[in-house]
Design an enzyme around this catalytic site. Structure first.
Site, PDB file in Angstrom:
ATOM      1  N   ARG A  22      -8.081   8.173  -9.786  1.00  0.00           N
ATOM      2  CA  ARG A  22      -6.489   9.299 -10.504  1.00  0.00           C
ATOM      3  C   ARG A  22      -7.060   9.571 -11.488  1.00  0.00           C
ATOM      4  O   ARG A  22      -7.967   9.255 -12.432  1.00  0.00           O
ATOM      5  CB  ARG A  22      -5.529   7.648 -10.835  1.00  0.00           C
ATOM      6  CG  ARG A  22      -3.934   8.248 -11.153  1.00  0.00           C
ATOM      7  CD  ARG A  22      -3.597   7.118 -11.250  1.00  0.00           C
ATOM      8  NE  ARG A  22      -3.424   6.223  -9.639  1.00  0.00           N
ATOM      9  CZ  ARG A  22      -2.672   5.486 -10.137  1.00  0.00           C
ATOM     10  NH1 ARG A  22      -1.500   5.072 -10.929  1.00  0.00           N
ATOM     11  NH2 ARG A  22      -1.972   5.044  -9.027  1.00  0.00           N
ATOM     12  N   SER A 113       0.528   7.545  -8.047  1.00  0.00           N
ATOM     13  CA  SER A 113       2.097   6.806  -8.018  1.00  0.00           C
ATOM     14  C   SER A 113       3.507   7.103  -9.091  1.00  0.00           C
ATOM     15  O   SER A 113       3.555   8.724  -8.776  1.00  0.00           O
ATOM     16  CB  SER A 113       1.566   5.934  -8.741  1.00  0.00           C
ATOM     17  OG  SER A 113       2.544   5.189  -8.346  1.00  0.00           O
ATOM     18  N   HIS A 114       3.465   7.005  -9.963  1.00  0.00           N
ATOM     19  CA  HIS A 114       4.351   7.155 -10.246  1.00  0.00           C
ATOM     20  C   HIS A 114       4.013   8.196 -11.969  1.00  0.00           C
ATOM     21  O   HIS A 114       4.925   8.484 -13.278  1.00  0.00           O
ATOM     22  CB  HIS A 114       5.067   5.741 -11.815  1.00  0.00           C
ATOM     23  CG  HIS A 114       4.082   4.745 -11.903  1.00  0.00           C
ATOM     24  ND1 HIS A 114       2.932   4.166 -11.091  1.00  0.00           N
ATOM     25  CD2 HIS A 114       3.330   4.547 -13.540  1.00  0.00           C
ATOM     26  CE1 HIS A 114       1.766   3.294 -12.201  1.00  0.00           C
ATOM     27  NE2 HIS A 114       1.928   3.690 -13.394  1.00  0.00           N
ATOM     28  N   ASP A 277       9.205   4.819  -7.129  1.00  0.00           N
ATOM     29  CA  ASP A 277       8.569   5.444  -7.934  1.00  0.00           C
ATOM     30  C   ASP A 277       7.985   6.861  -7.189  1.00  0.00           C
ATOM     31  O   ASP A 277       8.816   6.868  -6.108  1.00  0.00           O
ATOM     32  CB  ASP A 277       7.838   4.540  -8.142  1.00  0.00           C
ATOM     33  CG  ASP A 277       6.185   4.588  -7.127  1.00  0.00           C
ATOM     34  OD1 ASP A 277       7.211   4.124  -6.121  1.00  0.00           O
ATOM     35  OD2 ASP A 277       6.078   4.423  -7.662  1.00  0.00           O
ATOM     36  N   ASP A 279       5.292   7.590  -5.079  1.00  0.00           N
ATOM     37  CA  ASP A 279       4.569   7.570  -4.027  1.00  0.00           C
ATOM     38  C   ASP A 279       5.848   5.870  -2.987  1.00  0.00           C
ATOM     39  O   ASP A 279       5.304   5.991  -2.171  1.00  0.00           O
ATOM     40  CB  ASP A 279       3.317   6.799  -4.156  1.00  0.00           C
ATOM     41  CG  ASP A 279       2.923   5.238  -5.170  1.00  0.00           C
ATOM     42  OD1 ASP A 279       3.391   5.402  -5.169  1.00  0.00           O
ATOM     43  OD2 ASP A 279       2.055   4.714  -4.139  1.00  0.00           O
ATOM     44  N   ASP A 281       6.202   2.602  -3.786  1.00  0.00           N
ATOM     45  CA  ASP A 281       6.146   1.662  -3.745  1.00  0.00           C
ATOM     46  C   ASP A 281       6.867   0.820  -4.746  1.00  0.00           C
ATOM     47  O   ASP A 281       6.814  -0.263  -4.362  1.00  0.00           O
ATOM     48  CB  ASP A 281       4.166   0.865  -3.497  1.00  0.00           C
ATOM     49  CG  ASP A 281       3.511   1.508  -4.978  1.00  0.00           C
ATOM     50  OD1 ASP A 281       3.993   2.629  -5.628  1.00  0.00           O
ATOM     51  OD2 ASP A 281       2.544   1.257  -4.885  1.00  0.00           O
ATOM     52  N   ARG A 282       7.412   1.491  -5.902  1.00  0.00           N
ATOM     53  CA  ARG A 282       7.970   0.635  -6.611  1.00  0.00           C
ATOM     54  C   ARG A 282       9.295   0.276  -6.781  1.00  0.00           C
ATOM     55  O   ARG A 282       9.499   1.408  -6.012  1.00  0.00           O
ATOM     56  CB  ARG A 282       7.592   1.157  -8.124  1.00  0.00           C
ATOM     57  CG  ARG A 282       6.380   1.087  -8.246  1.00  0.00           C
ATOM     58  CD  ARG A 282       5.993   1.520  -9.878  1.00  0.00           C
ATOM     59  NE  ARG A 282       4.172   1.421 -10.014  1.00  0.00           N
ATOM     60  CZ  ARG A 282       4.093   1.276 -11.687  1.00  0.00           C
ATOM     61  NH1 ARG A 282       4.409   1.019 -12.551  1.00  0.00           N
ATOM     62  NH2 ARG A 282       2.866   0.987 -11.963  1.00  0.00           N
ATOM     63  N   GLU A 363       4.773  -7.520  -8.805  1.00  0.00           N
ATOM     64  CA  GLU A 363       4.351  -7.755 -10.146  1.00  0.00           C
ATOM     65  C   GLU A 363       5.189  -7.226 -10.628  1.00  0.00           C
ATOM     66  O   GLU A 363       5.964  -6.608 -10.495  1.00  0.00           O
ATOM     67  CB  GLU A 363       3.087  -6.666 -10.422  1.00  0.00           C
ATOM     68  CG  GLU A 363       1.852  -6.739  -9.144  1.00  0.00           C
ATOM     69  CD  GLU A 363       0.621  -5.657  -9.086  1.00  0.00           C
ATOM     70  OE1 GLU A 363      -0.108  -5.762 -10.182  1.00  0.00           O
ATOM     71  OE2 GLU A 363       0.961  -4.686  -8.551  1.00  0.00           O
ATOM     72  N   GLU A 364       4.666  -7.526 -12.692  1.00  0.00           N
ATOM     73  CA  GLU A 364       5.846  -7.482 -13.269  1.00  0.00           C
ATOM     74  C   GLU A 364       6.509  -5.587 -13.873  1.00  0.00           C
ATOM     75  O   GLU A 364       7.241  -4.998 -13.976  1.00  0.00           O
ATOM     76  CB  GLU A 364       5.806  -8.086 -14.400  1.00  0.00           C
ATOM     77  CG  GLU A 364       4.235  -7.661 -14.890  1.00  0.00           C
ATOM     78  CD  GLU A 364       3.995  -6.015 -15.862  1.00  0.00           C
ATOM     79  OE1 GLU A 364       4.773  -5.692 -15.586  1.00  0.00           O
ATOM     80  OE2 GLU A 364       2.587  -5.340 -14.866  1.00  0.00           O
ATOM     81  N   SER A 365       5.496  -5.105 -12.684  1.00  0.00           N
ATOM     82  CA  SER A 365       5.395  -3.249 -12.542  1.00  0.00           C
ATOM     83  C   SER A 365       5.752  -3.404 -11.803  1.00  0.00           C
ATOM     84  O   SER A 365       5.636  -2.004 -10.853  1.00  0.00           O
ATOM     85  CB  SER A 365       3.834  -2.811 -13.007  1.00  0.00           C
ATOM     86  OG  SER A 365       3.356  -3.706 -11.658  1.00  0.00           O
ATOM     87  N   LYS A 376       2.979  -2.719  -1.838  1.00  0.00           N
ATOM     88  CA  LYS A 376       4.087  -3.149  -2.381  1.00  0.00           C
ATOM     89  C   LYS A 376       4.758  -2.060  -2.028  1.00  0.00           C
ATOM     90  O   LYS A 376       4.560  -0.813  -1.321  1.00  0.00           O
ATOM     91  CB  LYS A 376       4.048  -3.055  -3.849  1.00  0.00           C
ATOM     92  CG  LYS A 376       4.160  -1.906  -4.594  1.00  0.00           C
ATOM     93  CD  LYS A 376       3.702  -2.068  -6.373  1.00  0.00           C
ATOM     94  CE  LYS A 376       3.258  -1.141  -6.846  1.00  0.00           C
ATOM     95  NZ  LYS A 376       1.471  -1.339  -7.576  1.00  0.00           N
TER      96      LYS A 376
HETATM   97  C1  G1P Z   1      -0.049  -0.464 -12.948  1.00  0.00           C
HETATM   98  C2  G1P Z   1       0.193  -1.478 -13.068  1.00  0.00           C
HETATM   99  C3  G1P Z   1       0.234  -2.637 -11.796  1.00  0.00           C
HETATM  100  C4  G1P Z   1       0.009  -1.516 -10.463  1.00  0.00           C
HETATM  101  C5  G1P Z   1      -0.449  -0.582 -10.277  1.00  0.00           C
HETATM  102  C6  G1P Z   1      -0.411   0.230  -9.348  1.00  0.00           C
HETATM  103  O1  G1P Z   1      -2.178  -0.805 -13.080  1.00  0.00           O
HETATM  104  O2  G1P Z   1       0.351  -2.942 -14.145  1.00  0.00           O
HETATM  105  O3  G1P Z   1       0.549  -4.031 -11.711  1.00  0.00           O
HETATM  106  O4  G1P Z   1      -0.358  -2.694  -9.954  1.00  0.00           O
HETATM  107  O5  G1P Z   1      -0.197  -0.304 -11.873  1.00  0.00           O
HETATM  108  O6  G1P Z   1       0.756   0.555  -9.995  1.00  0.00           O
HETATM  109  P1  G1P Z   1      -2.753  -0.933 -14.787  1.00  0.00           P
HETATM  110  O7  G1P Z   1      -2.181   0.933 -15.272  1.00  0.00           O
HETATM  111  O8  G1P Z   1      -1.918  -1.502 -15.221  1.00  0.00           O
HETATM  112  O9  G1P Z   1      -3.671  -0.955 -14.657  1.00  0.00           O
HETATM  113 ZN    ZN Z   2       3.472   3.147  -6.165  1.00  0.00          ZN
END
Ligand code: G1P
Ligand code: ZN
Length: 543
Positions: A22, A113-114, A277, A279, A281-282, A363-365, A376
């Protein structure tokens, strides 16, 4: 039209992070940057030669160009067939569905992703293996190693493939099939969930709002919620994927999905709200004037799984990432199921899922999913909740509060300090880690420290060890403070502070989260000397 071998020199920053490679769009657009990484993947995964590859992304800026480049390179590298989503689109969970359903040798998913998109935003690319999940660390390390020794890449000189409608094409001897990005995914959802019951819910006047945040889930949500489940048109808002996500941060949380949150908290707001989000997955789950933490959502999914046809009678264990609250652990304990604590990142769930040890993971995220794929899955979680709501005929708030009364409530928050100085962040972690051994046995913020360590994980399936996965301080009453540096940020360092407190007494379960956690938050800041070391007196984002 011919096959070309192009000389290149390696980049030194192509080590995939928590979720693939990324970087900023401008980094990706440097000559040969994308090509080098793709070549490193093709060189590292020999089964792709003659095999099938899935390709698609979240539609962000540079998605289309990247797709065309990958198609040309796939042809030059002897990939047998490429399944590519129409317009180059595929949500991350849909890509996982396709890899599994068509038994392909893997997939390349284009997404950050986000993270924000657009010319000044981020881009990303991630390789998923034949099980449909993110490449394990051993493979991402091998790809990285290969990227450092590349001297050339291969590409077929060929005009762009028209991706705007389904069709079959060839470049050289490689077949390119442009497919509908939604269909296979929607079919799988119909197998897992009771669509009739959910349809009845909407017929009964149940009101929902789904915020696709101008990201990839729009087409999926329109098809599944509005067309197949009969939710009124307009249930899905911001449903058109845009290359810059309409200028917003496509992250479904209280800080970024502000319009949706405001609507759900208004007096006559909908019964149920959700968002996904960049992509897809969230997910974020909201009831009327109620926010469900992702950690609670995982626990509730597990506790109510028998209500859902795809899981009835088949539930195995559960896994959560280390910083995710222990809410799911309580349910697993009651149900007599195995419960695993893994490092942050979806790739760590793959072995447990493949081995049939777990049915659910989260995950909490804002991520949760099950053994139906190896990613996810945002919409899956939303459908799971709709299925629960259709069966229980209670409000989201009633369901969650009843759950807390039974299992206890885990107050939970995450404070992110984004784009801080990298050296300062590393200094903070080093200083903190050095103190950990002395903390054990001490009473801090009213509770005794039971353990304090740098989390290390031994995969129970293949025995691989992942070290340095976050600093954790655990208290005897179940409270925890966790510090981690993000593996997905693209600017400086992002420090994540995770705080949790367990409350068994229903009379104490209705406090404001930040207030309930204030003493622990204060302690966390002091122990890490956070304000002094980072120069920040406030987190960038609180979730
Ligand atoms: C973050 C989230 C993690 C998730 C990842 C991808 O990673 O904390 O749970 O799997 O994005 O969506 P981090 O930036 O904390 O490494
Ligand atoms: Zn994502």
């Amino acid at each position: 039209m011919e096959m070309r071998t192009i000389a290149t020199t390696p980049f030194d920053d192509q080590r995939p992070g928590t979720s693939g490679l990324r970087k900023t769009v401008s980094r990706f657009r440097q000559p040969n940057y994308l090509e080098n990484f793709v070549q490193a993947v093709f060189d590292t995964v020999p089964t792709l030669k003659g095999g099938t590859l899935v390709v698609g992304g979240d539609g962000r800026f540079y998605n289309r160009e990247a797709c065309q480049t990958i198609l040309r390179m796939a042809a030059a590298n002897g990939i047998g067939k490429v399944l590519v989503g129409r317009d180059g689109l595929l949500s991350t969970p849909a890509a996982s569905v396709l890899i599994r359903k068509y038994q392909t040798q893997g997939g390349l998913i284009l997404s950050a992703s986000h993270n924000p998109g657009g010319p000044d935003g981020d881009f990303g690319i991630k390789f998923n293996t034949a099980n449909g999940g993110p490449a394990p660390e051993s493979l991402t390390e091998a790809i990285y190693a290969r990227s450092k020794s590349l001297t050339e890449y291969r590409l077929f000189d060929h005009p762009d493939i028209p991706l705007y409608e389904a069709g079959l094409f060839t470049i050289g001897t490689t077949q390119i099939e442009v497919i509908d990005p939604v269909n296979d995914y929607a079919e799988l959802m119909e197998e897992l969930f009771d669509f009739d019951a959910i349809r009845e819910l909407f017929i009964g006047g149940f009101r929902m709002r789904f915020d696709a945040m101008h990201a990839i889930t729009g087409p999926y949500a329109h098809e599944i919620l509005e067309r197949r489940l009969g939710a009124p048109i307009g249930t899905v808002i911001r449903g058109e994927p845009l290359p810059d996500f309409g200028g917003h941060h496509p992250d479904p949380n209280l800080a970024h999905a502000t319009e949706l949150v405001a609507e759900l908290y208004s007096e006559h707001g909908p019964d149920f709200g959700a968002a996904s989000d960049g992509d897809g997955d969230r997910n974020m789950i909201l009831g009327h004037q109620f926010f469900v933490t992702p950690s609670d959502s995982l626990a509730l999914i597990l506790a109510n799984a028998e209500l859902v046809p795809g899981y009835r009678g088949k539930v195995r264990g559960v896994a959560r990432s280390m910083p995710t609250s222990g809410a799911a652990d309580k349910v697993a304990e009651t149900l007599g199921l195995e419960c695993f604590e893994t490092p942050t990142g979806w790739k760590f769930f793959g072995n447990l899922l493949d081995a049939g040890r777990i049915s659910f993971c989260g995950e909490e995220s804002f991520g949760s999913s099950s053994d139906h794929i190896r990613e996810k899955d945002g919409l899956w979680a939303v459908l799971f909740w709709l299925n629960i709501l259709a069966e229980r005929q209670q409000s989201v708030a009633e369901i969650v509060k009843q759950h807390w009364a039974e299992y206890g409530r885990s107050y939970y928050t995450r404070h992110d300090y984004e784009a801080i100085d990298l050296a300062a962040a590393q200094g903070l972690m080093t200083h903190l880690e050095a103190q950990l051994p002395d903390l054990v046995g001490k009473t801090l913020a009213g509770a005794r420290v039971a353990y304090a360590d740098n989390f290390s994980y031994t995969d129970p399936v293949d025995g691989s060890v992942s070290k340095n996965q976050g600093l954790r301080i655990g208290f005897e009453d179940g409270s925890r403070i966790i510090y981690r540096l993000s593996g997905t940020g693209t600017v400086g360092a992002t420090l994540r502070l995770y705080i949790e407190k367990y409350e068994a007494d229903p009379a104490q379960q209705n406090q404001d989260t930040q207030q309930a956690l204030a003493p622990l938050i204060q302690l966390a800041l002091e122990l890490a000397e956070l304000p002094q070391r980072t120069g920040r007196d406030m987190p960038t984002v609180i979730t």
